[in-house]
Design a protein around this motif. Structure first.
Motif, PDB file in Angstrom:
ATOM      1  N   ASN A 107       0.988  -1.196   0.270  1.00 10.40           N
ATOM      2  CA  ASN A 107       0.023   0.030   0.132  1.00 10.40           C
ATOM      3  C   ASN A 107       0.913   1.381  -0.171  1.00 10.40           C
ATOM      4  OD1 ASN A 107       0.545   0.912   2.532  1.00 10.40           O
ATOM      5  ND2 ASN A 107      -0.771  -0.642   3.524  1.00 10.40           N
ATOM      6  N   ASN A 110      -0.024   5.036   1.286  1.00  6.30           N
ATOM      7  CA  ASN A 110      -0.608   5.977   0.382  1.00  6.30           C
ATOM      8  C   ASN A 110      -2.214   5.568   0.397  1.00  6.30           C
ATOM      9  OD1 ASN A 110      -1.576   6.645  -2.414  1.00  6.30           O
ATOM     10  ND2 ASN A 110      -0.025   7.827  -2.226  1.00  6.30           N
ATOM     11  N   PRO A 111      -3.081   6.611   0.652  1.00  7.60           N
ATOM     12  CA  PRO A 111      -4.287   6.383   0.586  1.00  7.60           C
ATOM     13  C   PRO A 111      -4.930   5.670  -0.503  1.00  7.60           C
ATOM     14  CG  PRO A 111      -3.953   8.400   1.392  1.00  7.60           C
ATOM     15  CD  PRO A 111      -2.720   7.923   0.897  1.00  7.60           C
ATOM     16  N   THR A 112      -4.525   6.213  -1.768  1.00 13.90           N
ATOM     17  CA  THR A 112      -4.849   5.520  -3.192  1.00 13.90           C
ATOM     18  C   THR A 112      -4.429   4.148  -3.247  1.00 13.90           C
ATOM     19  OG1 THR A 112      -4.850   7.869  -4.094  1.00 13.90           O
ATOM     20  CG2 THR A 112      -4.734   5.927  -5.645  1.00 13.90           C
ATOM     21  N   ALA A 115      -6.349   1.883  -0.851  1.00 15.23           N
ATOM     22  CA  ALA A 115      -7.770   1.422  -1.664  1.00 15.23           C
ATOM     23  C   ALA A 115      -7.260   0.237  -2.520  1.00 15.23           C
ATOM     24  CB  ALA A 115      -8.249   2.666  -2.077  1.00 15.23           C
ATOM     25  N   SER A 137      -3.675   6.915   7.085  1.00 12.48           N
ATOM     26  CA  SER A 137      -4.310   7.276   5.872  1.00 12.48           C
ATOM     27  C   SER A 137      -4.743   6.181   5.153  1.00 12.48           C
ATOM     28  CB  SER A 137      -3.449   8.266   5.095  1.00 12.48           C
ATOM     29  OG  SER A 137      -3.489   9.654   5.960  1.00 12.48           O
ATOM     30  N   ALA A 138      -3.743   5.110   4.918  1.00  8.40           N
ATOM     31  CA  ALA A 138      -4.073   4.086   4.234  1.00  8.40           C
ATOM     32  C   ALA A 138      -5.022   3.106   4.556  1.00  8.40           C
ATOM     33  CB  ALA A 138      -2.837   3.052   4.123  1.00  8.40           C
ATOM     34  N   SER A 141      -8.740   4.803   4.089  1.00  5.12           N
ATOM     35  CA  SER A 141      -8.971   4.596   2.914  1.00  5.12           C
ATOM     36  C   SER A 141      -9.673   3.219   2.442  1.00  5.12           C
ATOM     37  CB  SER A 141      -7.793   4.807   1.710  1.00  5.12           C
ATOM     38  OG  SER A 141      -6.886   3.957   1.887  1.00  5.12           O
ATOM     39  N   SER A 209      -0.202  14.095   7.410  1.00  8.30           N
ATOM     40  CA  SER A 209      -0.908  12.865   7.205  1.00  8.30           C
ATOM     41  C   SER A 209      -2.143  12.656   8.316  1.00  8.30           C
ATOM     42  CB  SER A 209      -0.153  11.728   7.052  1.00  8.30           C
ATOM     43  OG  SER A 209       0.447  11.418   8.456  1.00  8.30           O
ATOM     44  N   ASP A 210      -2.837  11.705   8.372  1.00 12.08           N
ATOM     45  CA  ASP A 210      -3.907  11.613   9.411  1.00 12.08           C
ATOM     46  C   ASP A 210      -3.025  11.255  10.799  1.00 12.08           C
ATOM     47  OD1 ASP A 210      -6.649  11.822   8.416  1.00 12.08           O
ATOM     48  OD2 ASP A 210      -5.801  10.348   6.868  1.00 12.08           O
TER      49      ASP A 210
END
Length: 411
Positions: A107, A110-112, A115, A137-138, A141, A209-210
């Motif tokens: 992952n 990274n959030p994108t 997902a 953040s990941a 998502s 980031s979160d």
């Protein structure tokens, strides 16, 4: 005899009895006997084969993890922890007479990509449950994706308070977290810093980031209530190489401490430059005291630094010593928070599958909600209405180039 072979033998026995009875009936005066018998034999073999395949089929547990990028070292430990748990479980016969299999998707924190990793695990991997995803953040998502698909997610490392807010009574009934949130960790750290008495003003350096911003919000809320001042914060994108400007400014401002909320290579870059700058401002927050830091701890450059973490290999309670020894023997490194939490999460999922008597995701989810699971540290994992567990955490401090445990506290 293995469980798979035993199942096949029992299946063959019942099928053979039925086959012989039909065989005798067909043979008497049946001109089509050869063709009918062949068809019957073929169906018997197919049924026996299906029975054998079902008994042999592995239960797949997915993992979303940063296997590349700045947090790859942490992701490697996360993967190792899950692998060790599965190896131990399979050596003991697996779960429900079936082997477990780990399927990992990168992952990149990274959030994108997070997902995408979940979508791959669900659509292609056909996983029964997912462990992950290390970075907040990941993880955030992934949560709506597993909710839509009906696949349970066990969060074992990410600390953003948002995860707790959204899980369970927050709406997402498929997400469970076994580690403390930054809000809970901040309480333990604030109590320790307050008792120390000499820290009044704290600067904050974190990733944008979160994780970083969530950590800052948690510290502001807790520390302010205790009369400690914390700055607005300096936030940096991942893969930042140069921290010279902020270090120069902090050297001039002279806060009593710097709360650090960075990850992986970013944290290591900061610590290298902090040591090179010769700052004598103590570090605090969520500093990783592990092999990742390339001897910085042992050099004495960050003596006096404090940190709040869910785990350290130095804890002797429960079965942690056995886990540490097994991990070192298998991978040649001391386990850290990432390896321990992934190990524990994988054991928890296996326990839920066993109690559910099924590898169906919905049944695993129900079993997770009713968990009463003893961790290697001796904590008991039970989930509240937001599917948040409340294990113990630890305050660490660097003294004379060594990590020392200053105390455990309940979250």
């Amino acid at each position: 005899m293995t469980a798979a072979k035993a199942s096949l033998t029992e299946g063959q026995s019942s099928l053979n009895i039925a086959t012989m009875l039909q065989y005798k009936k067909l043979r008497k005066g049946n001109k089509m006997f050869p063709r009918t018998a062949a068809a019957l034999l073929s169906s018997v073999l197919v049924l026996a084969g299906a029975h054998y395949t079902q008994a042999q089929e592995a239960i797949v547990i997915g993992m979303s993890s940063p296997q590349s990028g700045g947090a790859a070292y942490l992701g490697q430990h996360q993967k190792w922890g899950a692998e060790l748990a599965i190896e131990e479980l399979n050596a003991g016969g697996g779960v429900l007479g079936r082997k477990l299999e780990l399927l990992v998707q990168d992952n990149q924190c990274n959030p994108t990509q997070g997902a995408s990793s979940a979508e791959q695990l669900i659509a292609v991997g056909k996983v029964s449950a997912i462990v992950g995803a290390l970075c907040s953040s990941a993880t955030l998502s992934i949560m709506p994706i597993i909710e839509k698909a009906g696949i349970p997610l066990v969060v074992e490392i990410a600390t953003s308070p948002k995860i707790t807010e959204l899980a369970g009574a927050g709406g997402n009934k498929w997400t469970f977290r076994i580690n403390p949130s930054d809000a809970e960790l901040a309480i333990g750290l604030a109590n320790y810093l307050t008792q120390a008495g000499h820290i009044k003003k704290i600067a904050f350096v974190g990733e944008d980031s979160d994780y970083g911003r969530g950590g800052h919000d948690a510290l502001v809320k807790i520390l302010s209530a205790k009369g400690l001042e914390i700055g607005a914060g300096d936030f940096f994108a991942r893969d930042t190489q140069d921290f010279a400007a902020v270090l120069t400014r902090l050297a001039s401002e002279k806060p009593d401490a710097i709360a650090l909320y960075l990850n992986g290579a970013d944290e290591l870059n900061f610590l290298r430059q902090y040591r090179a700058a010769g700052l004598d401002i103590p570090l605090t927050g969520r500093v990783e005291f592990s092999e990742l830091q390339e001897g910085i701890v042992e050099s004495g450059a960050i003596d006096g630094a404090t940190s709040v973490y869910p785990y350290t290999d130095q804890i002797k309670q429960g079965k942690n010593a056995d886990f540490v020894a097994s991990f070192i023997k298998r991978f040649g490194e001391v386990p850290n928070t990432q390896s321990y939490e992934a190990y524990t999460a994988t054991l928890l999922v296996a326990d839920a599958i066993s109690r559910a008597g099924s590898s169906e995701p919905a049944k695993i989810r129900d079993a997770l909600q009713a968990s009463d699971f003893k961790t290697p540290l001796g904590d008991t994992i039970k989930f509240d209405d937001h599917h948040q567990a409340h294990p113990s955490a630890v305050i660490l401090e660097i003294e004379g180039g060594k990590v020392t445990v200053k105390g455990l506290f309940n979250t």
